[in-house]
Design a protein around this motif. Structure first.
Motif, PDB file in Angstrom:
ATOM      1  N   ARG A  47       0.825  -1.117  -0.047  1.00 36.79           N
ATOM      2  CA  ARG A  47       0.085  -0.003  -0.088  1.00 36.79           C
ATOM      3  C   ARG A  47       0.974   1.276   0.073  1.00 36.79           C
ATOM      4  O   ARG A  47       0.519   2.141  -0.728  1.00 36.79           O
ATOM      5  N   ARG A  48       1.768   1.190   0.942  1.00 43.47           N
ATOM      6  CA  ARG A  48       2.700   2.521   0.890  1.00 43.47           C
ATOM      7  C   ARG A  48       3.732   2.561  -0.454  1.00 43.47           C
ATOM      8  O   ARG A  48       3.787   3.518  -0.799  1.00 43.47           O
TER       9      ARG A  48
ATOM     10  N   LEU B 166       1.291   4.349  -3.230  1.00 44.19           N
ATOM     11  CA  LEU B 166       1.191   5.635  -2.898  1.00 44.19           C
ATOM     12  C   LEU B 166       2.499   6.245  -3.210  1.00 44.19           C
ATOM     13  O   LEU B 166       2.114   7.390  -3.837  1.00 44.19           O
TER      14      LEU B 166
ATOM     15  N   GLN C  80       2.584   6.642  -6.790  1.00 44.79           N
ATOM     16  CA  GLN C  80       1.514   7.378  -7.223  1.00 44.79           C
ATOM     17  C   GLN C  80       2.142   8.786  -7.479  1.00 44.79           C
ATOM     18  O   GLN C  80       1.658   9.539  -8.433  1.00 44.79           O
TER      19      GLN C  80
ATOM     20  N   GLN D  86      -8.950   0.542   2.122  1.00 44.63           N
ATOM     21  CA  GLN D  86      -8.923   0.647   0.625  1.00 44.63           C
ATOM     22  C   GLN D  86      -9.191  -0.868   0.185  1.00 44.63           C
ATOM     23  O   GLN D  86      -9.385  -1.097  -1.093  1.00 44.63           O
TER      24      GLN D  86
ATOM     25  N   SER E 272      -7.221  12.655   5.694  1.00 42.40           N
ATOM     26  CA  SER E 272      -6.797  12.322   4.740  1.00 42.40           C
ATOM     27  C   SER E 272      -6.978  10.794   4.092  1.00 42.40           C
ATOM     28  O   SER E 272      -6.548   9.974   5.167  1.00 42.40           O
ATOM     29  N   TYR E 273      -7.579  10.348   3.357  1.00 37.96           N
ATOM     30  CA  TYR E 273      -7.835   9.058   2.956  1.00 37.96           C
ATOM     31  C   TYR E 273      -6.593   8.352   2.813  1.00 37.96           C
ATOM     32  O   TYR E 273      -6.291   7.358   3.120  1.00 37.96           O
ATOM     33  N   SER E 274      -5.536   9.038   2.057  1.00 35.03           N
ATOM     34  CA  SER E 274      -4.425   8.079   1.851  1.00 35.03           C
ATOM     35  C   SER E 274      -3.478   7.980   3.018  1.00 35.03           C
ATOM     36  O   SER E 274      -2.775   6.782   3.052  1.00 35.03           O
TER      37      SER E 274
ATOM     38  N   VAL F  95      -4.920   4.810   4.614  1.00 36.21           N
ATOM     39  CA  VAL F  95      -4.254   3.498   3.800  1.00 36.21           C
ATOM     40  C   VAL F  95      -2.962   3.359   4.064  1.00 36.21           C
ATOM     41  O   VAL F  95      -2.396   2.227   3.969  1.00 36.21           O
TER      42      VAL F  95
ATOM     43  N   PRO G 158       0.316   9.810   3.969  1.00 34.26           N
ATOM     44  CA  PRO G 158      -0.447  11.015   3.540  1.00 34.26           C
ATOM     45  C   PRO G 158       0.258  11.490   2.521  1.00 34.26           C
ATOM     46  O   PRO G 158       1.402  11.943   2.308  1.00 34.26           O
ATOM     47  N   LEU G 159      -0.428  11.702   0.963  1.00 34.37           N
ATOM     48  CA  LEU G 159       0.218  12.206  -0.225  1.00 34.37           C
ATOM     49  C   LEU G 159       0.684  13.690  -0.189  1.00 34.37           C
ATOM     50  O   LEU G 159       1.494  13.743  -0.589  1.00 34.37           O
TER      51      LEU G 159
END
Length: 208
Positions: free
Chosen positions: A13-14, A17, A20, A154, A167-169, A172, A175-176
């Motif tokens: 997951r990290r 992100l 991304q 997620q 923060s959704y990210s 997960v 945090p973006l």
């Protein structure tokens, strides 16, 4: 001077992100003791672990390498909810979260040579009312076993969430926005900052 970036984690997951955001990086798992200290607050806990993960990897890296460490924990009424080891533990955690709002704390630490910094993001997550059968069925999907608080927002567990404030990210695992700001502080701006106007124009033309 070229800088390299290492994510002190093998969490898929990290990794997803951070990728991304457009950064090029390597992943090295940081194996540290994640036991809570006596009387430790949730905030101190996630900050300490995020920094410890980054420092553990950074000590074997050159001073031009930035190491990013992160930790996420779920907190309900000042109780840290870790990863459940049994169905009973999972049911106990999900019962706490059912029809209630809890906090998800995620800390991100960056270490480069002797420099370090930690940021913390707190997100409020509200669950719908869960039945015991839903909790049992969810456990048997194998998703809760390696998730703090016994759920993955997620994944399948996302259907339990009725509201999120923050923060959704971060929930997960990374945090973006805050991660980008932290890396810029360490001399590694967002990859899009390198694009000049002509490069941007070429991209526009290519899409036409």
């Amino acid at each position: 001077m070229n800088q390299t970036l290492i994510l002190a984690s093998q969490s898929p997951r990290r990794k997803e992100l951070l990728a991304q955001l457009g950064y090029q990086f390597d992943c090295i798992s940081s194996d540290i003791d994640e036991t809570e200290l006596m009387g430790e607050s949730a905030s101190h806990y996630v900050n300490r672990l995020a920094l410890a993960k980054a420092q553990h990897i950074a000590k074997n890296q050159p001073d031009t390498t930035i190491v990013l460490g992160s930790d996420t924990t779920v907190v309900y009424q000042n109780t840290i909810l870790g990863k459940p080891e049994t169905l009973a533990e999972s049911i106990n955690m999900l019962t706490m979260l059912s029809n209630n709002t809890h906090h998800v704390l995620t800390s991100v630490a960056a270490v480069k040579g002797s420099k370090s910094n930690v940021i913390e993001v707190i997100t409020d997550v509200t669950f719908k009312a869960l039945t015991e059968q839903e909790m049992i069925n969810y456990w048997h999907t194998n998703e809760p076993q390696d998730k703090a608080g016994s759920y993955g927002i997620q994944g399948i567990g996302g259907q339990f969430v009725t509201h999120i404030n923050g923060s959704y990210s971060a929930v997960v695992g990374l945090p973006l926005y805050e991660t980008t700001q932290l890396l810029a502080e360490f001399g590694l701006p967002s990859p899009i900052a390198y694009l000049n106007d002509s490069a941007v124009q070429r991209k526009k033309v290519e899409k036409q």
